[in-house]
Scaffold this motif. Structure first.
Motif, PDB file in Angstrom:
ATOM      1  N   ALA A 291       0.891  -1.324  -0.021  1.00  0.00           N
ATOM      2  CA  ALA A 291       0.104   0.105   0.077  1.00  0.00           C
ATOM      3  C   ALA A 291       0.939   1.296  -0.114  1.00  0.00           C
ATOM      4  CB  ALA A 291      -1.012   0.010   1.176  1.00  0.00           C
ATOM      5  N   LEU A 292       1.780   1.167   0.843  1.00  0.00           N
ATOM      6  CA  LEU A 292       2.806   2.500   0.897  1.00  0.00           C
ATOM      7  C   LEU A 292       3.682   2.723  -0.312  1.00  0.00           C
ATOM      8  CD1 LEU A 292       3.537   4.814   2.772  1.00  0.00           C
ATOM      9  CD2 LEU A 292       5.379   3.144   3.591  1.00  0.00           C
ATOM     10  N   ILE A 293       4.093   1.623  -0.764  1.00  0.00           N
ATOM     11  CA  ILE A 293       4.907   1.849  -1.978  1.00  0.00           C
ATOM     12  C   ILE A 293       4.214   2.407  -3.277  1.00  0.00           C
ATOM     13  CG2 ILE A 293       5.077  -0.381  -2.742  1.00  0.00           C
ATOM     14  CD1 ILE A 293       8.086   0.143  -3.622  1.00  0.00           C
ATOM     15  N   GLU A 294       3.015   1.841  -3.274  1.00  0.00           N
ATOM     16  CA  GLU A 294       2.158   2.143  -4.548  1.00  0.00           C
ATOM     17  C   GLU A 294       1.912   3.807  -4.314  1.00  0.00           C
ATOM     18  OE1 GLU A 294      -1.181  -0.756  -4.584  1.00  0.00           O
ATOM     19  OE2 GLU A 294       0.274  -2.229  -5.112  1.00  0.00           O
ATOM     20  N   ARG A 295       1.357   3.982  -3.091  1.00  0.00           N
ATOM     21  CA  ARG A 295       0.925   5.219  -2.803  1.00  0.00           C
ATOM     22  C   ARG A 295       2.249   6.417  -3.018  1.00  0.00           C
ATOM     23  NH1 ARG A 295      -0.825   5.004   2.145  1.00  0.00           N
ATOM     24  NH2 ARG A 295       0.912   6.070   3.287  1.00  0.00           N
ATOM     25  N   GLU A 296       3.106   6.010  -2.575  1.00  0.00           N
ATOM     26  CA  GLU A 296       4.324   7.179  -2.428  1.00  0.00           C
ATOM     27  C   GLU A 296       4.926   7.025  -3.832  1.00  0.00           C
ATOM     28  OE1 GLU A 296       5.154   9.435  -0.378  1.00  0.00           O
ATOM     29  OE2 GLU A 296       3.736   8.858   1.051  1.00  0.00           O
ATOM     30  N   LEU A 297       5.312   5.817  -4.545  1.00  0.00           N
ATOM     31  CA  LEU A 297       6.162   5.877  -5.592  1.00  0.00           C
ATOM     32  C   LEU A 297       5.408   5.517  -6.758  1.00  0.00           C
ATOM     33  CD1 LEU A 297       9.313   4.039  -3.922  1.00  0.00           C
ATOM     34  CD2 LEU A 297       8.776   6.592  -4.007  1.00  0.00           C
ATOM     35  N   LYS A 298       4.139   5.294  -6.595  1.00  0.00           N
ATOM     36  CA  LYS A 298       3.281   5.011  -7.806  1.00  0.00           C
ATOM     37  C   LYS A 298       4.245   3.787  -8.659  1.00  0.00           C
ATOM     38  CE  LYS A 298       1.066   8.749  -7.226  1.00  0.00           C
ATOM     39  NZ  LYS A 298       0.817   8.622  -5.823  1.00  0.00           N
ATOM     40  N   TRP A 299       4.461   2.646  -7.913  1.00  0.00           N
ATOM     41  CA  TRP A 299       5.392   1.651  -8.211  1.00  0.00           C
ATOM     42  C   TRP A 299       4.466   0.213  -8.174  1.00  0.00           C
ATOM     43  CZ3 TRP A 299       6.665  -2.667  -5.690  1.00  0.00           C
ATOM     44  CH2 TRP A 299       7.489  -3.542  -6.201  1.00  0.00           C
ATOM     45  N   SER A 300       4.419  -0.733  -9.215  1.00  0.00           N
ATOM     46  CA  SER A 300       3.853  -1.904  -9.102  1.00  0.00           C
ATOM     47  C   SER A 300       4.755  -2.778  -9.882  1.00  0.00           C
ATOM     48  CB  SER A 300       2.446  -1.756  -9.585  1.00  0.00           C
ATOM     49  OG  SER A 300       2.458  -1.395 -11.007  1.00  0.00           O
ATOM     50  N   THR A 301       4.586  -3.969  -9.615  1.00  0.00           N
ATOM     51  CA  THR A 301       5.501  -5.090 -10.170  1.00  0.00           C
ATOM     52  C   THR A 301       5.233  -5.297 -11.785  1.00  0.00           C
ATOM     53  OG1 THR A 301       4.008  -6.844  -9.493  1.00  0.00           O
ATOM     54  CG2 THR A 301       5.948  -6.495  -8.043  1.00  0.00           C
ATOM     55  N   GLN A 302       6.370  -5.541 -12.333  1.00  0.00           N
ATOM     56  CA  GLN A 302       5.946  -5.735 -13.904  1.00  0.00           C
ATOM     57  C   GLN A 302       6.064  -7.262 -14.183  1.00  0.00           C
ATOM     58  OE1 GLN A 302       5.400  -3.116 -15.761  1.00  0.00           O
ATOM     59  NE2 GLN A 302       5.195  -2.110 -14.135  1.00  0.00           N
ATOM     60  N   TYR A 303       6.885  -7.886 -13.314  1.00  0.00           N
ATOM     61  CA  TYR A 303       7.184  -9.380 -13.611  1.00  0.00           C
ATOM     62  C   TYR A 303       6.399 -10.197 -12.728  1.00  0.00           C
ATOM     63  CZ  TYR A 303      11.445  -8.789 -16.475  1.00  0.00           C
ATOM     64  OH  TYR A 303      12.336  -8.320 -17.262  1.00  0.00           O
ATOM     65  N   GLN A 304       5.649 -11.084 -13.285  1.00  0.00           N
ATOM     66  CA  GLN A 304       4.707 -12.046 -12.568  1.00  0.00           C
ATOM     67  C   GLN A 304       5.689 -13.159 -12.208  1.00  0.00           C
ATOM     68  OE1 GLN A 304       1.205 -13.388 -14.635  1.00  0.00           O
ATOM     69  NE2 GLN A 304       0.095 -11.659 -13.267  1.00  0.00           N
ATOM     70  N   LEU A 305       5.210 -13.726 -11.106  1.00  0.00           N
ATOM     71  CA  LEU A 305       6.359 -14.839 -10.674  1.00  0.00           C
ATOM     72  C   LEU A 305       6.792 -15.904 -11.649  1.00  0.00           C
ATOM     73  CD1 LEU A 305       7.937 -16.064  -8.166  1.00  0.00           C
ATOM     74  CD2 LEU A 305       5.905 -17.170  -7.414  1.00  0.00           C
TER      75      LEU A 305
END
Ligand code: NAD
Length: 324
Positions: A291-305
């Motif tokens: 939640a925090l990283i998505e809010r602060e850095l607008k970052w999400s994962t690009q690689y599925q496992l």
């Protein structure tokens, strides 16, 4: 414009060597520092200093004037087989704490503009990770503290040390808590390897019909973050002014270790079984809370496992073939 200057401690390590390459691609001048040279791929650093960061006089020769960013990734660490047996606790705590103490003192002396400290999901309290299906790892759940390993306690102490230097001396210290980073160039044999690489090695070496040994019940859960996603997060974090963390850098794609093993077996195309055996496993469940990283850095994962594990599996297969 003048190139920014960065120093990376632990530059021969898995994340460190990738980070050197990333910073070089971004136009940085980079000084890498480590006890050893990178094992699998040559360093792209402009300068590489070999030495022991537990030694204050060596650290004094590494940190000089005019450094924009210091990435402190050096630590005495490994996977469950190294961290959770208890046999290496004194070294883990002593070695990593010394590196952090010296790093901060010299960074303060030479006014390094920004410092990144690699902390770990291992700081989170054991009692919040007993339910394998619903672990709690939000950043603000760290206290009251009860990490399940001395490795986690050292990281927590050092987080507080970096925070204290920021509070008392105004040093810009940023703290990230990595959650199981994986990818090519991660150690895959010798006792310090972590679950994704260990499973890939076992599967790659197995003959048709064999059973892959997995520590514990295999129902323990984790999430794993591919190295490229990790590097993106590190760089966004460093560039974000006024935000210091601690922040989770991990994935929310949780999986049991038996299911991870089945995923790798499927990737290999082999017909293999799983045998759960006694071994050090750590907490029952752990997954990043983003939640925090998505809010602060607008970052999400690009690689599925599954995509990242395919890259790792083929890299380890190639490494093992080269050894033959
Ligand atoms: P790594 O073990 O591959 O790299 C650490 C590097 O530090 C090694 O190359 C080692 O030689 C170096 N080092 C250790 N002691 C040293 C000393 N006394 N002097 C000089 N160099 C020394 O680890 P990694 O996976 O690249 O992790 C980097 C950082 O991130 C570590 O601080 C680790 O605790 C943290 N972390 C990693 C993960 C992960 O999943 N990889 C998870 C949580 C936290």
């Amino acid at each position: 414009m003048k190139n920014k200057k960065a120093i990376i401690f632990g530059a021969a390590g898995f994340i460190g060597n990738h980070l050197v390459a990333r910073l070089k691609a971004e136009g940085y001048w980079v000084r890498g520092v480590d006890l050893v040279s990178p094992k699998y791929q040559l360093s792209e650093a402009d300068e590489f200093l070999l030495g022991d960061l537990r030694d204050a006089s060596f650290v004094a020769s590494c940190i000089t004037e005019g450094i924009d960013e210091l990435y402190q990734l050096a630590a005495d660490m490994g996977g469950a087989g190294y961290v959770f047996t208890g046999e290496n606790d004194a070294n883990i705590m002593h070695n990593s704490a010394l590196i952090n103490l010296h790093s901060l003192e010299l960074a303060l002396k030479w006014k390094v503009k920004k410092i990144f400290f690699a902390s770990s999901a291992c700081i989170y309290p054991k009692h919040n990770q007993e339910d394998a299906l619903a672990p709690i790892c939000a950043e603000d759940s760290a206290y009251p503290a009860m990490p399940d390993s001395e490795y986690g306690w050292e990281k927590l102490f050092s987080e507080r040390l970096y925070e204290a230097y920021r509070k008392n001396y105004g040093l810009v210290c940023k703290i990230a808590r990595f959650h199981n980073i994986y990818g090519p160039q991660s150690v895959y044999e010798g006792g310090k390897e972590k679950a994704p690489a260990a499973i890939c090695r076992k599967v790659a070496l197995a003959k048709e019909g064999e059973q892959i040994e997995v520590w514990g019940t295999g129902q323990q859960t984790r999430s794993f973050l591919f190295i490229e996603d990790c590097l993106d997060a590190i760089r966004l974090f460093m560039d974000k002014d006024g935000f210091y963390g601690p922040i989770n850098i991990g994935s929310t794609e949780m999986i049991s270790i038996n299911d991870l093993t089945k995923m790798v077996i499927a990737l290999s195309g082999k017909s293999l079984g799983i045998k759960n055996i006694a071994g050090p496993v750590g907490v029952n469940g752990r997954s990043s809370d983003n939640a925090l990283i998505e809010r602060e850095l607008k970052w999400s994962t690009q690689y599925q496992l599954a995509k990242g594990m395919q890259v790792l599996y083929h890299w380890i297969e190639d490494q093992l073939n080269k050894q033959k």
